[in-house]
Design an enzyme around this catalytic site. Structure first.
Site, mmCIF file in Angstrom:
data_model
loop_
_atom_site.group_PDB
_atom_site.id
_atom_site.type_symbol
_atom_site.label_atom_id
_atom_site.label_comp_id
_atom_site.label_asym_id
_atom_site.label_seq_id
_atom_site.Cartn_x
_atom_site.Cartn_y
_atom_site.Cartn_z
ATOM 1 C CB THR A 1 -0.848 -0.442 1.471
ATOM 2 O OG1 THR A 1 -1.752 -1.458 1.015
ATOM 3 C CG2 THR A 1 -1.792 1.396 1.229
ATOM 4 C CB SER B 1 2.835 -8.284 1.495
ATOM 5 O OG SER B 1 1.548 -7.859 2.112
ATOM 6 C CB THR C 1 0.791 -3.326 6.625
ATOM 7 O OG1 THR C 1 -0.511 -3.607 5.368
ATOM 8 C CG2 THR C 1 1.085 -2.264 6.844
ATOM 9 C CG ASP C 2 -2.341 -7.426 3.985
ATOM 10 O OD1 ASP C 2 -2.640 -6.149 4.508
ATOM 11 O OD2 ASP C 2 -2.489 -7.480 2.987
#
Ligand code: GLU
Length: 347
Positions: free
Chosen positions: A15, A61, A94-95
């Site tokens: 993101t 990710s 971030t995931d």
């Protein structure tokens, strides 16, 4: 005048490099903006550090495979070995950031240069984009880490929303908020340009660089293997699926997913890693067949020990039933994969 900190920035997507409808936080494409454009948007960035950019991937990710992790590890180690680099910055989605950070923590040899991962929860085009603030903070944190004597270890850090975490103590806890990684175990707080230290990360059984040489040896074997390519590492690590427990499990369904029997299995149990009784016969069968199992928890806080609400102890099935301690189920998967690789190499 002190020399500028020389930072190699490795971008992987996420993101932080996301682009969508101007002003909107959702419905965007991850990894669409290049790192130079992101940096140029930060006022005064070029006075902060001298930056070399390595554009490695442009992906979300969730699409990381073993090959991506291995190529990123190599890029990080190349940058660390570069005499013109003082520190390494990785931008990431971030995931699954906690998985990459933990993998690097365990597999990059311990050295004196810091490596920091940062990310964003809002795309660059959103009204409340947080990426440029996190990037600016990351540069300040790296400058601070480079200047600190004695050198702060274990070297792999994560910075989000002003907080600095050790890689081992990082997990995403909120699917939407900018402080998505907020937990009580952050090591430092970035106030303006300086890190205010609180505590060192607790590494426990998983110290930095524990599997660095094991992985190097495995890579040599892999490269010399028939038809193995230097750019394809999928299958290098033993397969370790993760299963999350819930009420009313159908053991036959779970057994079907575990055929053929994997080398290892992570069970994210409930509470303190409790595994529902309806699964015990399947678990015992797998252990008998030589599968290694790590019990973790679907509950975000609190460690899982060997003792507890379960019928297995340290001597059950030649010690093949393990407990995750403070690792998340997804970090447990990586720890078990690397532990199995280590025993393969030693055999
Ligand atoms: N799912 C994407 C990723 O993990 C975007 C999420 C994010 O970066 O916050 O890269």
């Amino acid at each position: 005048m002190p020399r500028k900190t020389r930072i190699t920035l490795i971008s992987t997507g996420g993101t932080i490099a996301g682009l969508g409808q101007v002003g909107h936080s959702t419905g965007y494409t991850a990894g669409a903006v290049d790192a130079q454009t992101l940096l140029d948007a930060i006022p005064g960035v070029h006075g902060l550090a001298s930056l070399r950019i390595v554009p490695l991937f442009s992906i979300g990710s969730q699409d990381f495979t073993e090959t991506h992790s291995m190529l990123l590890r190599q890029a990080v180690m190349d940058a660390l070995n570069d005499r013109q680099t003082d520190a390494v910055l990785v931008t990431h989605g971030t995931d699954t950031l906690e998985e990459t950070a933990f993998f690097l923590h365990l597999t990059v040899p311990v050295q004196s240069k810091p490596v920091l991962l940062t990310a964003a929860m809002r795309p660059a085009s959103a009204a409340s984009a947080d990426g440029s603030g996190n990037l600016r903070d990351a540069l300040h944190a790296l400058r601070s880490l480079c200047a600190s004597r004695p050198v702060k270890t274990p070297n792999i850090w994560v910075l989000m929303a002003n907080r600095l975490y050790g890689a081992i103590e990082t997990s995403k806890r909120n699917a939407l908020a900018p402080d998505a990684f907020h937990n009580q175990r952050h090591c430092a707080f970035l106030l303006d340009e300086h890190l205010e230290w609180i505590s060192a990360p607790v590494e426990g059984a998983w110290p930095a660089g524990r599997f660095a040489s094991v992985l190097d040896k495995a890579m040599v074997n892999w490269a010399s293997g028939k038809g193995a390519s230097q750019d394809d590492f999928d299958g290098l690590l033993p397969e370790v699926p993760v299963f999350v427990c819930h009420q009313d499990i159908n053991p036959k369904r779970v057994a079907a997913m575990l055929k053929p029997v994997p080398r290892g299995w992570v069970i994210a149990g409930v509470g303190h890693g409790a595994v529902p009784a309806m699964l015990h016969p399947l678990v015992n069968k797998l252990l008998q067949q030589g599968c290694w199992i790590m019990r973790a928890s679907r509950t975000p806080e609190g460690p899982v020990f060997v003792s507890g609400e379960n019928p297995w102890n340290q001597s059950s099935f030649e010690g093949r039933m393990l407990a995750s301690g403070r690792l998340t189920p997804w970090q447990s998967r990586i720890a078990l994969q690397l532990s199995l690789l280590e025993s393969d190499i030693a055999a």
